[in-house]
Design a protein around this motif. Structure first.
Motif, short mmCIF file in Angstrom:
data_model
loop_
_atom_site.label_atom_id
_atom_site.label_comp_id
_atom_site.label_asym_id
_atom_site.label_seq_id
_atom_site.Cartn_x
_atom_site.Cartn_y
_atom_site.Cartn_z
N PHE A 192 0.84 -1.19 0.00
CA PHE A 192 0.00 0.00 0.00
C PHE A 192 0.87 1.25 0.00
O PHE A 192 1.90 1.29 0.67
CB PHE A 192 -0.91 0.02 1.23
N VAL A 193 0.44 2.25 -0.75
CA VAL A 193 1.16 3.52 -0.81
C VAL A 193 0.25 4.61 -0.26
O VAL A 193 -0.86 4.82 -0.75
CB VAL A 193 1.58 3.87 -2.25
N MET A 194 0.70 5.30 0.79
CA MET A 194 0.00 6.48 1.30
C MET A 194 0.55 7.69 0.56
O MET A 194 1.73 8.06 0.73
CB MET A 194 0.22 6.61 2.81
N LEU A 212 4.05 -0.95 3.56
CA LEU A 212 3.40 0.35 3.48
C LEU A 212 4.44 1.42 3.16
O LEU A 212 5.41 1.58 3.89
CB LEU A 212 2.67 0.66 4.79
N ALA A 213 4.22 2.11 2.05
CA ALA A 213 5.15 3.17 1.63
C ALA A 213 4.55 4.52 1.97
O ALA A 213 3.40 4.81 1.64
CB ALA A 213 5.40 3.07 0.12
N TYR A 214 5.36 5.35 2.62
CA TYR A 214 4.94 6.71 2.98
C TYR A 214 6.15 7.62 2.88
O TYR A 214 7.15 7.43 3.59
CB TYR A 214 4.36 6.74 4.40
N GLU A 215 6.05 8.58 1.97
CA GLU A 215 7.13 9.52 1.73
C GLU A 215 8.44 8.78 1.46
O GLU A 215 8.53 8.02 0.51
CB GLU A 215 7.23 10.53 2.88
N ASP A 216 9.46 8.94 2.28
CA ASP A 216 10.79 8.41 1.96
C ASP A 216 11.07 7.04 2.57
O ASP A 216 12.18 6.52 2.42
CB ASP A 216 11.88 9.38 2.42
N VAL A 217 10.09 6.47 3.27
CA VAL A 217 10.35 5.23 4.01
C VAL A 217 9.30 4.17 3.65
O VAL A 217 8.11 4.47 3.51
CB VAL A 217 10.34 5.48 5.54
#
Length: 420
Positions: free
Chosen positions: A349-351, A382-387
């Protein structure tokens, strides 16, 4: 009366499998951990903030009542003093993860909407965490993303996509008769039994290890570009590589054969962004198994995941979800979740939107996935911004499987490194 349809068989099965659990580790609780930088807020202010946004979040104001044909989504006003709490944790960074593991075992509110939020603090000198938990019968990854955006994101501007919504489902063409046989054939593999995880000497249990590992988002993107693949393909190939290496000595029956994995395909439309219940379809793919170079594994993974990216195939899955006779859909769910067909579950999942609570900025998000009885391993990336954060829930009956997060992280690094 609720304006939402009856719970689907996919919703009901999440409640049913939880009843089989012999330990609360194997419950159907899912969620996210938001890591924020800033002053610890007042819990009363947090409750007031959530109360002001409940109107647009029916998944937080309905409960699942009844069973079988009598099951209904029933409106119910949450008691925010009960649903939103506070807990102080130890001063070491690992104390936060320990607290989350404990809270995962605690039951969600009874006879009330199945969710809770806990303000966690004490583990960082300049920040805090918000743990959001819910029941998988009521919310899937898409609706949890919508809740986080609604509570902690700025309002969407016209044309701005929500992480909750499947990008191409609304645009997907209606399935045509000539396409149905080919698309239906793609569903048949998940009906095949494999018994890969049914070992008489090491029966699966309801106890779980819950582990997180994190890496830079750029590493996934680098590996994906080099392999002409998606970042989801990289995650899957790395997992297959990790399992193959682990199984060589720890679980030989899985060492040289394809790895069956169940992947939830998001089918949520904009109108359903915050509706209660699941809007996904669990689709099985068999990832390349055995020993091979990581780059070759990624190429072969990209080939087997092609249907997951097909608008035509998603249109078929959406038709199954919304138009298949209820008895037939229930039969399909029952067959695909039989013990001899259960296997590893993987979500990605990508936020896409930056989150905050007042002046406190969310600098990281960890997912929390459930691992029901009969499932040996469940992973949410789970991907969020740079991490990128990966949560592994692992049946403790698998010997040495606590090494899998490290093996997965190394496989991603090897794929990215081979691109440079």
């Amino acid at each position: 009366m609720s304006r939402f349809p009856h719970p689907s068989p996919a919703d009901l099965v999440m409640r049913t499998v939880e009843e089989l659990a012999e330990h609360p580790d194997a419950n159907a609780t899912v969620g996210v951990v938001l890591h924020l930088t800033g002053a610890v807020p007042d819990p009363a202010g947090l409750r007031e903030h959530v109360a002001g946004r409940l109107t647009g979040l029916p998944c937080l104001t309905h409960l699942l009542s009844g069973d079988g044909p009598t099951a209904r989504w029933v409106p119910a006003a949450p008691d925010l003093a009960r649903h939103i709490g506070e807990r102080r944790v130890g001063s070491e960074p690992e104390d936060l993860e320990a607290a989350v593991r404990v809270l995962l075992r605690e039951p969600l509110p009874e006879r009330a909407p199945a969710w809770r939020m806990v303000l966690l603090h004490g583990h960082a000198p300049d920040g805090f965490a918000l743990l959001y938990l819910t029941h998988h019968a009521v919310q899937d990854g898409g609706s949890m993303a919508a809740v986080m955006e609604a509570l902690f994101g700025d309002p969407l501007v016209s044309g701005q996509p929500s992480a909750a919504v499947a990008r191409d489902v609304s645009r997907a063409p209606r399935p045509r008769l000539r396409h149905l046989p080919r698309s239906a054939a793609r569903l048949l593999p998940q009906m095949r039994g494999h018994k890969l995880w049914q070992s008489p000497s090491r029966p699966l249990s309801s106890r779980r290890d819950t582990l997180w590992t994190r890496l830079p988002s750029a590493r996934l993107r680098t590996a994906a570009r080099a392999g002409d693949a998606s970042t989801n393909d990289v995650c899957l190939a790395a997992l297959a590589h990790a399992v193959a290496g682990w199984a060589e000595t720890a679980w030989p029956r899985a060492a040289k054969v394809p790895l069956p994995v169940m992947i939830p395909v998001n089918l949520r439309t904009p109108k359903e962004a915050t509706a209660p219940g699941n809007r996904l379809f669990l689709t099985r793919v068999d990832l390349p198994g055995g020993a091979m170079p990581p780059g070759e594994r990624l190429a072969r993974t990209r080939a087997v995941t092609a249907p997951l990216k097909s608008a035509e195939h998603k249109a078929l899955l959406r038709a199954v979800l919304t138009h298949l006779p209820r008895w037939l859909f229930a039969r399909l769910v029952a067959v695909s979740t039989a013990p001899r067909r259960l296997t590893v579950c993987v979500s990605y999942f990508v936020m896409r939107r930056r989150l905050h609570y007042g002046d406190a900025v969310v600098h990281g998000i960890d997912g929390v996935i459930c691992c029901p009885p009969g499932v040996p391993l469940a992973v949410v990336v789970l991907a969020y911004e740079d991490v990128v954060s990966a949560c592994f829930r692992i049946d403790t009956a698998l010997p040495g499987a606590e090494s899998l997060p490290t093996r997965w992280r190394q496989a991603v690094a090897d794929l990215a490194g081979s691109a440079s």
